[in-house]
Design a protein around this motif. Structure first.
Motif, PDB file in Angstrom:
ATOM      1  N   SER A  46       0.649  -1.367   0.078  1.00 45.45           N
ATOM      2  CA  SER A  46      -0.008  -0.064  -0.098  1.00 45.45           C
ATOM      3  C   SER A  46       0.983   1.283   0.016  1.00 45.45           C
ATOM      4  CB  SER A  46      -0.791   0.008   1.205  1.00 45.45           C
ATOM      5  OG  SER A  46      -0.259  -0.057   2.547  1.00 45.45           O
ATOM      6  N   SER A  70       1.343  -7.516  -6.826  1.00 48.18           N
ATOM      7  CA  SER A  70      -0.012  -6.985  -7.062  1.00 48.18           C
ATOM      8  C   SER A  70      -0.377  -6.761  -8.306  1.00 48.18           C
ATOM      9  CB  SER A  70       0.213  -5.586  -6.250  1.00 48.18           C
ATOM     10  OG  SER A  70       1.018  -4.584  -6.776  1.00 48.18           O
ATOM     11  N   LYS A 129       5.039  -4.604  -5.860  1.00 43.24           N
ATOM     12  CA  LYS A 129       4.277  -4.017  -6.922  1.00 43.24           C
ATOM     13  C   LYS A 129       4.146  -5.025  -8.043  1.00 43.24           C
ATOM     14  CE  LYS A 129       5.397   0.774  -6.244  1.00 43.24           C
ATOM     15  NZ  LYS A 129       5.954   2.027  -6.643  1.00 43.24           N
ATOM     16  N   LYS A 187     -10.726   3.613  -6.464  1.00 37.36           N
ATOM     17  CA  LYS A 187      -9.798   3.621  -5.445  1.00 37.36           C
ATOM     18  C   LYS A 187      -9.881   2.991  -4.100  1.00 37.36           C
ATOM     19  CE  LYS A 187      -7.774   8.160  -6.736  1.00 37.36           C
ATOM     20  NZ  LYS A 187      -7.618   9.518  -6.399  1.00 37.36           N
ATOM     21  N   TYR A 219      -2.635   2.967 -11.059  1.00 34.33           N
ATOM     22  CA  TYR A 219      -2.658   3.697  -9.598  1.00 34.33           C
ATOM     23  C   TYR A 219      -2.235   2.406  -8.573  1.00 34.33           C
ATOM     24  CZ  TYR A 219      -5.108   4.798  -5.264  1.00 34.33           C
ATOM     25  OH  TYR A 219      -5.385   5.258  -3.995  1.00 34.33           O
ATOM     26  N   ALA A 220      -2.273   1.293  -8.738  1.00 36.94           N
ATOM     27  CA  ALA A 220      -1.778   0.113  -7.781  1.00 36.94           C
ATOM     28  C   ALA A 220      -0.233   0.052  -7.645  1.00 36.94           C
ATOM     29  CB  ALA A 220      -2.408  -1.087  -8.061  1.00 36.94           C
ATOM     30  N   LYS A 247       2.739   4.031  -1.744  1.00 41.16           N
ATOM     31  CA  LYS A 247       2.492   4.520  -3.183  1.00 41.16           C
ATOM     32  C   LYS A 247       3.569   5.712  -3.330  1.00 41.16           C
ATOM     33  CE  LYS A 247      -1.859   4.160  -3.459  1.00 41.16           C
ATOM     34  NZ  LYS A 247      -2.227   3.628  -2.570  1.00 41.16           N
ATOM     35  N   LEU A 289      -4.746  -3.984  -1.608  1.00 44.10           N
ATOM     36  CA  LEU A 289      -3.399  -3.708  -1.299  1.00 44.10           C
ATOM     37  C   LEU A 289      -3.234  -3.658   0.112  1.00 44.10           C
ATOM     38  CD1 LEU A 289      -2.449  -0.646  -3.530  1.00 44.10           C
ATOM     39  CD2 LEU A 289      -1.973  -3.239  -4.016  1.00 44.10           C
ATOM     40  N   ILE A 338      -9.125  -0.785  -4.801  1.00 43.14           N
ATOM     41  CA  ILE A 338      -7.534  -1.212  -4.753  1.00 43.14           C
ATOM     42  C   ILE A 338      -7.172  -0.925  -3.652  1.00 43.14           C
ATOM     43  CG2 ILE A 338      -5.585  -0.588  -6.117  1.00 43.14           C
ATOM     44  CD1 ILE A 338      -7.823  -1.812  -8.143  1.00 43.14           C
ATOM     45  N   ASP A 339      -7.305   0.052  -3.075  1.00 41.95           N
ATOM     46  CA  ASP A 339      -6.898   0.228  -1.602  1.00 41.95           C
ATOM     47  C   ASP A 339      -7.195  -0.845  -0.807  1.00 41.95           C
ATOM     48  OD1 ASP A 339      -5.603   2.723  -2.510  1.00 41.95           O
ATOM     49  OD2 ASP A 339      -6.966   3.864  -1.579  1.00 41.95           O
ATOM     50  N   LEU A 357      -3.708  -8.829  -9.657  1.00 43.78           N
ATOM     51  CA  LEU A 357      -4.751  -7.839 -10.104  1.00 43.78           C
ATOM     52  C   LEU A 357      -4.983  -8.399 -11.620  1.00 43.78           C
ATOM     53  CD1 LEU A 357      -6.286  -5.424  -9.122  1.00 43.78           C
ATOM     54  CD2 LEU A 357      -4.824  -3.802 -10.435  1.00 43.78           C
ATOM     55  N   ARG A 367      -6.522   1.265 -13.430  1.00 44.01           N
ATOM     56  CA  ARG A 367      -6.494   0.626 -12.169  1.00 44.01           C
ATOM     57  C   ARG A 367      -4.832  -0.083 -11.738  1.00 44.01           C
ATOM     58  NH1 ARG A 367     -11.502  -3.045 -13.546  1.00 44.01           N
ATOM     59  NH2 ARG A 367     -10.447  -3.228 -15.441  1.00 44.01           N
TER      60      ARG A 367
END
Length: 558
Positions: free
Chosen positions: A11, A68, A65, A28, A96-97, A13, A35, A31-32, A72, A93
Motif C-alpha cells: 500500500s 500486486s 508492486k 480507488k 494506480y496500484a 505508493k 493492497l 484497490i486500496d 490484479l 487501476r
C-alpha cells in the motif's frame, strides 16, 4: 538500503503531482482494500526473501508492486503475460496500484517462475487466512467439485502407453534369444529390460559365426532393442497410473471433456488436466491439479492439500456422486469429517426409477425390495467377486411384484431363492450418507454446494473467460490454477470491501422437513425391465444378422 526496502509494502505508493486521468473514488477504495489485504497477510516477507535471493543488491523491480500486478491481472480476467504488460501501461487501476511502473512481459514471467511458483501454497494460504479473518467467517464447512480443463498442448500429438505392444515384443525377443542360444540367464517373469538385451547383443557380436542367418538374427535383435528402448521411455513418461501423454506436454493426459459427451464420446480426445477446488463461504480455499480421469480418487488429495495449507480439517464436506466410494467415506470418518457425499445410484433411488434392491439392517441381515429377510450364506464352489463381499440368500421370491426388476440382469427370470452379493462396509457408509443427505441439514448442504462450488467454476469459465490452461507441465498448470483461484477470491473480496455485505449461506425454511425417496412402483419397474430386455434382445438379433451378412460377403469375395 536493505532495511529501507523491507519497510516498503503493497500500500506504499509514490505520489504524483497530477494524474492525466485520475481513478474514480469507488475504484480507488477497492484497490486500496486489495493492497491493504496483501499488507496484512504477511506475504511481503516471503516475496522479498525470494526476490532478494541470489542477487547482490536490491532487485531490479519492486517485488511488491509486481506481485500486486500479477494478482490484479488474474482478478480482472487478463492473466496472460502480454495482457498484464498492456494493462500496466493502459489500465488506470494498474497504474494506480503500481505507482506508474510498467514492467514488460519477460520481467513478469521471471517473477512468476522465480518468486511465486516455489511458494504458491504458502502465499495462497496466508492471503486466504487474512480474507477470512477480515470478513469474520470460518472455514468449517467446505464443498468440493471438479472439472477437466484443456491443456496447452497439441491435441493430435499424443502417445498411448505401449503395454500390449511391449509384451508382444518381449515374447519375440525371448524366442529370438532362445534360437541364438543366449537365453540361459533370462528372468522367468516380467519384461526383459533393454540393458539385458543390450548385453546379449554385445555377446552375440563376439560370436565367430558370420553366416547370413546369424547376421539376420543380429539385425532383428538390434531392431528389437531399439523398439524396446522406445517403449520403456514411453512407459516411464506415462508412469504407473496413466496410459497416455502428449508430446508437447508430457504431464497432460488424453481425456474426454464435457463438450465431448455430446459429440463422439471416446473418439474425441483432448490434452487435459483434472482441476479440483474446495470452496467455503463462497471463496475457493483449496485447489488440486492432477492427472486423474475420475474425480473419485481426488477427494482425499484435495482435503490433504487443505490440511497442509491451514493445519486443520473442515468439519463438514459436501460432494456429488462422482466422489461416492468406500475409501472416501472411510477417510472422512477417520478424520472426524461429516461427509455429505452422494453415491452413483443416488439419482435413480431418489426418483424411484432405479431403487435399491436391498437394505442392510443393524443385525447384519438384509431386507429386499419386497420386504423379505435375507441372511448371510456360503455357496460351495462360488466366491464373491468383490473384496470383503458376502452372499445373502432371500427365500420366498415366487409371486413377488418386484421380481422382474430384481432379476432384470439374470438369465433366470423366475425362481424361489435370490442370492445377493453385498459389500457390508460400502452399504453401511452408503446408507449413512443417504440418511445425512435426506435430512434438513443435508438439503442445505446440497443446495449450497450447487450455489458455491459450481458457481465458482461458472464465474471462472464464463465471467473470467478461463476455460483453457495457458502453461505447460503439471507444476506450472497448478501455479496458473492457484493464481486464477486467488484472483477469483480477490475479485469477490473487493466487492465485499465496496458493499460490506455479510456472507450468508442458504438456510432451509423452518417448515422444511427431511426428504424421502419416492416410493417405487412395482408395475412401472416391471414394464421398464421388460422394455430393457426387449431392446437388448432386438440388438442381439440385429447383431447376429449383421454377423451373418458379413460372413456371407466374406465367403462370396473368397
Amino acid at each position: 538500503m536493505l532495511q529501507l526496502a523491507r519497510d516498503f509494502g503493497f500500500s506504499t505508493k509514490q505520489g504524483f503531482l497530477f494524474y492525466s486521468f485520475p481513478l474514480c473514488e469507488e475504484e480507488k477504495e477497492k484497490i486500496d482494500g486489495f493492497l491493504t489485504l496483501l499488507d496484512r497477510s504477511g506475504v511481503a516477507e516471503l516475496i522479498w526473501e525470494k526476490a532478494k535471493k541470489g542477487q547482490a543488491g536490491r532487485p531490479s523491480y519492486d517485488p511488491y508492486k509486481m506481485f500486486s500486478a500479477v494478482l490484479l491481472g488474474f482478478a480482472l480476467g487478463s492473466p496472460s503475460l502480454r495482457e498484464i504488460e498492456s494493462s500496466c501501461r493502459n489500465d488506470l487501476r494498474f497504474i494506480y496500484a503500481l505507482g506508474g511502473e510498467s514492467p514488460d512481459h519477460t520481467t513478469v514471467s521471471r517473477f512468476i517462475n522465480d518468486v511465486i511458483l516455489p511458494q504458491k501454497d504458502e502465499l495462497f494460504s496466508r492471503i486466504m487466512k487474512t480474507v477470512f479473518d477480515s470478513c469474520g467467517i470460518a472455514m468449517d464447512t467446505a464443498y468440493i467439485d471438479g472439472t477437466k480443463m484443456e491443456a496447452d498442448a497439441n491435441r493430435y500429438k499424443f502417445v498411448w502407453k505401449p503395454t500390449g505392444w511391449h509384451q508382444k515384443l518381449d515374447g519375440k525377443t525371448r524366442s529370438l534369444l532362445s534360437v541364438m542360444g543366449l537365453a540361459d540367464d533370462l528372468p522367468a517373469e516380467g519384461l526383459l529390460p533393454s540393458s539385458l538385451v543390450a548385453r546379449k547383443l554385445e555377446k552375440a557380436k563376439q560370436h565367430p559365426d558370420s553366416s547370413k542367418a546369424w547376421t539376420g538374427m543380429m539385425s532383428n535383435l538390434t531392431s528389437y532393442l531399439l523398439k524396446m528402448i522406445e517403449y520403456e521411455e514411453k512407459e516411464t513418461i506415462c508412469g504407473p497410473h496413466r496410459n497416455s501423454y502428449y508430446k508437447s506436454d508430457h504431464d497432460a493426459t488424453a481425456m474426454c471433456l464435457k463438450r465431448d459427451y455430446y459429440s463422439g464420446l471416446g473418439s474425441s480426445m483432448h490434452a487435459a488436466y483434472s482441476v479440483q477446488v474446495m470452496t467455503s463461504q463462497g471463496f475457493i480455499v483449496s485447489y488440486l491439479v492432477s492427472q486423474d480421469r475420475s474425480d473419485m480418487y481426488t477427494l482425499t488429495k484435495t482435503i490433504d492439500a487443505f490440511h497442509a495449507m491451514y493445519g486443520m480439517y473442515p468439519k463438514r464436506i459436501c460432494a456429488d456422486s462422482g466422489y461416492g466410494c468406500t475409501e472416501n467415506w472411510e477417510y472422512c470418518h477417520d478424520h472426524g469429517i461429516r461427509g455429505f457425499i452422494k453415491y452413483n445410484s443416488w439419482s435413480g433411488e431418489r426418483s424411484g426409477r432405479n431403487p435399491a434392491v436391498y437394505e442392510l439392517e443393524a443385525d447384519d441381515t438384509i431386507t429386499c425390495l419386497g420386504g423379505r429377510k435375507g441372511y448371510a450364506t456360503k455357496i460351495p464352489g462360488r466366491h464373491p467377486k468383490k473384496k470383503g463381499a458376502v452372499f445373502y440368500r432371500v427365500d420366498g421370491c415366487d409371486g413377488c411384484a418386484f421380481m422382474p426388476y430384481c432379476r432384470r440382469f439374470m438369465d433366470e427370470r423366475t425362481g424361489h431363492p435370490k442370492v445377493f452379493e453385498v459389500s457390508p462396509d460400502y452399504q453401511r457408509y452408503k446408507q449413512e450418507a443417504r440418511n445425512m443427505l435426506l435430512s434438513v441439514e443435508g438439503i442445505e448442504m446440497r443446495v449450497n454446494r450447487s450455489i458455491q462450488v459450481e458457481g465458482a467454476f461458472g464465474c471462472l469459465k464464463q465471467d473470467m473467460a478461463y476455460a483453457r490452461l495457458r502453461r505447460t507441465s503439471l507444476e506450472k498448470a497448478t501455479l496458473e490454477v492457484m493464481l486464477s483461484c486467488l484472483g477469483f477470491n480477490i475479485r469477490k473480496y473487493m466487492r465485499f470491501v465496496k458493499k460490506r455485505n455479510e456472507f450468508k449461506e442458504w438456510k432451509a425454511p423452518k417448515e422444511t422437513k427431511p426428504e424421502t425417496f419416492k416410493k417405487p412402483s412395482a408395475k412401472r419397474l416391471a414394464n421398464r425391465a421388460a422394455k430393457i430386455r426387449k431392446k437388448s434382445k432386438n440388438e442381439q438379433v440385429r447383431n447376429s444378422h449383421k454377423y451373418k451378412k458379413t460372413q456371407k460377403e466374406a465367403a462370396s469375395k473368397a
